[in-house]
Write a protein that holds these residues in place. Structure first.
Motif, short mmCIF file in Angstrom:
data_model
loop_
_atom_site.label_atom_id
_atom_site.label_comp_id
_atom_site.label_asym_id
_atom_site.label_seq_id
_atom_site.Cartn_x
_atom_site.Cartn_y
_atom_site.Cartn_z
N GLU A 175 0.81 -1.22 0.00
CA GLU A 175 0.00 0.00 0.00
C GLU A 175 0.84 1.28 0.00
OE1 GLU A 175 -3.33 0.42 2.60
OE2 GLU A 175 -4.02 -1.63 2.25
N PRO A 176 1.93 1.37 0.78
CA PRO A 176 2.75 2.59 0.70
C PRO A 176 3.32 2.83 -0.69
CG PRO A 176 3.25 1.38 2.70
CD PRO A 176 2.36 0.49 1.89
N SER A 177 3.49 1.76 -1.48
CA SER A 177 4.05 1.94 -2.83
C SER A 177 3.06 2.58 -3.79
CB SER A 177 4.50 0.58 -3.39
OG SER A 177 3.41 -0.17 -3.91
N LEU A 178 1.79 2.67 -3.40
CA LEU A 178 0.78 3.29 -4.25
C LEU A 178 0.77 4.81 -4.10
CD1 LEU A 178 -2.16 0.81 -3.57
CD2 LEU A 178 -0.61 0.83 -5.53
N LYS A 179 1.47 5.32 -3.09
CA LYS A 179 1.48 6.76 -2.84
C LYS A 179 2.60 7.42 -3.63
CE LYS A 179 -0.42 6.25 1.82
NZ LYS A 179 -0.20 6.52 3.28
N ALA A 180 2.26 8.51 -4.29
CA ALA A 180 3.22 9.19 -5.17
C ALA A 180 4.48 9.61 -4.43
CB ALA A 180 2.55 10.41 -5.81
N GLU A 181 4.35 9.99 -3.17
CA GLU A 181 5.54 10.45 -2.43
C GLU A 181 6.52 9.32 -2.15
OE1 GLU A 181 2.26 10.09 0.86
OE2 GLU A 181 2.39 10.55 -1.30
N ASN A 182 6.07 8.07 -2.33
CA ASN A 182 6.94 6.93 -2.06
C ASN A 182 7.42 6.20 -3.31
OD1 ASN A 182 6.53 7.30 0.72
ND2 ASN A 182 4.73 5.96 0.73
N ASN A 183 6.91 6.50 -4.48
CA ASN A 183 7.19 5.63 -5.63
C ASN A 183 7.84 6.32 -6.83
OD1 ASN A 183 5.09 6.94 -6.96
ND2 ASN A 183 3.62 5.30 -6.62
N ALA A 184 8.64 7.33 -6.58
CA ALA A 184 9.38 7.96 -7.68
C ALA A 184 10.28 6.96 -8.39
CB ALA A 184 10.20 9.14 -7.16
N TRP A 185 10.65 5.88 -7.70
CA TRP A 185 11.51 4.85 -8.28
C TRP A 185 10.88 4.17 -9.50
CZ3 TRP A 185 8.54 0.53 -7.68
CH2 TRP A 185 7.66 0.50 -6.59
#
Length: 625
Positions: A175-185
């Protein structure tokens, strides 16, 4: 009960799935997955591993090493949520090591002590407040750990632990990977993309039955996103981030590909990405005969085993790619490798005693960080070895080291690179370490600027971060292995052209030649080489280097008088790491404006002698030598 997601997320999942519909296999058609365990080592696949262990003493030794280390883990307290600066990464990596080792040991022995300890470790990480999504590598590796434990132990885990781990994978991993602030990678062309996509896909594969829509979307997202990072291998396998980061990024990339292949019978074209398979040759050539790597960028010089090399060698049916790896299979430090069980999985059936030395003595790669790697022998530890690089300071993890080289001879490293400094030691002092702009604080760090690399400095200025230094020519004759690099863009503020060539001549000595034309002002040219050897200055541009009873002659020639000198490598700032025993040796020459100059340095082992007049050989004539 399945979690309810907003309609926007469903739309995103659907679009992502459609974007890979042209691939050879469509996840939209997947109804069910194989039963647990299904990630990396399928159910009943232990028999192949056991046969390898029975047939080959090397694999048996590594197997026993894993079991022995797993037994030691039984008495360790579980991993705790302890931050190191802004990172939880060391805890994520130790969790992955423990859970992977213990799960392997359980599957291979059915000793319940391993199962119980793995449950303890899984329970512990599931209870963390979070897995530190602000530094998402931490989440990715922790999710990988949880997914392997959950999947491999699924038939035997208690219902309570299953529920805890499944929820943690979902809430603290995916779920945290769905947030834009966490998934710039997702759009990064570096190791973050590879590691994070693999971790999220592993989490999705582990809990697929409970969240099939979400799991399909996450897996599809990984298949779509990871080629962005795999573009870095093009055109021929030279990995821009260097030796250690090749291992990091490629390991997780292959963890992803191998899981997809075993579950879906397809890797969706990932292994066919340009340069990916060829990067095995890059990696093999990146370490010298004495067991040290060409450690440009943020990398140490320690050479070690790389499990993904075994997958790549099998894929290409080329066991000679494992010649360097073979050296490290008896290393007692193998147990530090957190994916060591994958080494046995990927190495299954490979006869270690059949691995022979490569025939090629040189490898050249282009791309964002072009490199040339050459040696006089694969089997003689006294062989000459040279690595040289071009590239640009602004690429990920780079230093201002375009034109830098390392050199081994007589079982010693004579020209060395200081390598990386621990990130937290700099970040904790407030250093903006990841500012790659020309005026960025990164370049104030001693180990990162060109003053402390085996390259040129003009007018005491920094290399230009927006410049690029390509390899323009090379020769692969055993009697004259060479590569030439155009450094003109890197130094365009101080000179019209700057070119550097390096060669191993007649299998006996190394030659470095610089040719430049100064701009409309006078230019101060400095040639530097870092060495762990003792330096005794001589006359007429000479010096004698010695270490461990061995000697190397340094002879410099040029269009102007040359006096060899030394500089120290003591820290400049309180945040610089110490560099004990390392000396900079070289010379400075003032070049008049608009002048053409050339300088040649010979590195001659022991009491050998160079060919008379070789110092006058111009770079344009190297290809016909």
């Amino acid at each position: 009960m399945s979690i309810q997601y907003p309609k926007a997320l469903f739309f995103m999942f659907f679009i992502l799935s459609l974007q890979v519909s042209a691939q050879s296999f469509d996840l939209l058609e997947v109804k069910t997955l194989p039963p647990h365990p299904r990630i990396l080592l399928l159910a009943q696949a232990e028999s192949g591993i056991k046969k390898s262990i029975q047939d080959d003493s090397t694999w048996k030794g590594i197997h026993e090493l894993i079991l022995q280390e797993s037994r030691k883990m039984l008495t360790h307290p579980p991993v705790e949520r302890v931050m190191n600066g802004r990172r939880l990464l060391s805890m994520s990596r130790e969790s992955l090591r423990r859970i992977f080792f213990l799960s392997y040991s359980w599957r291979m022995t059915r000793d319940s002590l391993f199962l119980k300890k793995a449950e303890v470790e899984l329970r512990s990480i599931a209870g963390f407040t979070d897995w530190n999504p602000s530094h998402f590598l931490d989440v990715a590796e922790m999710t990988t750990a949880a997914a392997i434990g959950y999947d491999w132990l699924f038939p035997d885990l208690s219902a309570e632990v299953k529920a805890l781990v499944k929820n943690a994978i979902l809430k603290k991993g995916i779920e945290p990977s769905l947030k834009a602030e966490n998934n710039a990678w997702l759009q990064s062309a570096n190791n973050w993309n590879q590691v994070c996509n693999a971790g999220m896909a592993y989490g999705a594969l582990a809990i697929y039955e409970d969240e099939p829509i979400l799991a399909k979307a996450i897996i599809t997202r990984s298949i779509k996103s990871v080629p962005v990072s795999m573009s870095a291998y093009a055109p021929d396998g030279a990995y821009p981030e260097g030796y250690g980061y090749w291992d990091y990024g490629t390991t997780f990339n292959i963890l992803l590909i191998d899981a997809l292949e075993k579950i879906f019978k397809s890797d969706f074209g990932l292994s066919k990405q340009t340069g990916f398979l060829e990067s095995a040759a890059y990696m093999e050539n990146m370490s010298g005969p004495i067991g040290k790597s060409f450690n440009y960028s943020d990398v140490s010089d320690a050479a070690e085993v790389h499990p993904p090399m075994f997958w790549l060698a099998k894929k290409q049916n080329k066991l000679s790619l494992l010649f360097e790896e073979k050296k490290y299979l008896q290393d007692k430090w193998l147990v530090r490798n957190r994916i060591l069980p994958a080494l046995i999985i990927w190495g299954e059936g490979i006869p270690i005693d059949k691995i022979e030395a490569p025939k090629e003595l040189m490898w050249v790669g282009k791309g964002p960080t072009p490199v040339a790697l050459m040696r006089t022998s694969w089997v003689n530890t006294n062989a000459l070895f040279v690595g040289i690089k071009g590239g640009m300071p602004s690429s990920n993890h780079s230093h201002m080291d375009a034109g830098s080289f390392v050199m081994d001879a007589n079982n010693e490293r004579w020209a060395m690179d200081l390598g990386m400094q621990d990130y937290n030691s700099l970040e904790s002092k407030g250093i903006a370490l990841w500012d790659f702009k020309q005026t960025g604080q990164r370049w104030d760090v001693l180990r990162y600027n060109n003053y402390y690399h085996n390259t040129i400095t003009l007018n005491n200025e920094l290399q230009l971060v927006d410049g690029f230094a390509p390899i323009t020519n090379f020769t692969d004759k055993p009697s004259f292995l060479s590569a030439s690099i155009d450094l003109s863009q890197i130094y365009r503020n101080a000179a019209l052209t700057v070119k550097r060539g390096i060669a191993i001549v007649d299998r006996r000595f190394v030659m470095i030649r610089d040719e430049l034309i100064s701009a409309d002002t006078a230019t101060t040219y400095r040639w530097v080489m870092l060495t762990p050897a003792n330096v005794k200055l001589g006359k007429n541009g000479t010096a004698e280097l010695s270490q461990h009873g061995k000697k190397l002659q340094l002879k410099a020639f040029g269009d102007a008088g040359i006096t060899i000198k030394t500089w120290n490598t003591e820290p400049v700032h309180d945040y610089d790491a110490p560099n004990p025993g390392v000396t900079r040796v070289g010379f400075e020459v003032r070049i008049p404006k608009g002048s053409k100059r050339s300088f040649t340095v010979l590195l001659i082992p022991e009491n050998d002698a160079a060919n008379k007049g070789i110092e006058n050989l111009q770079l344009k004539d190297w290809s016909s030598r």
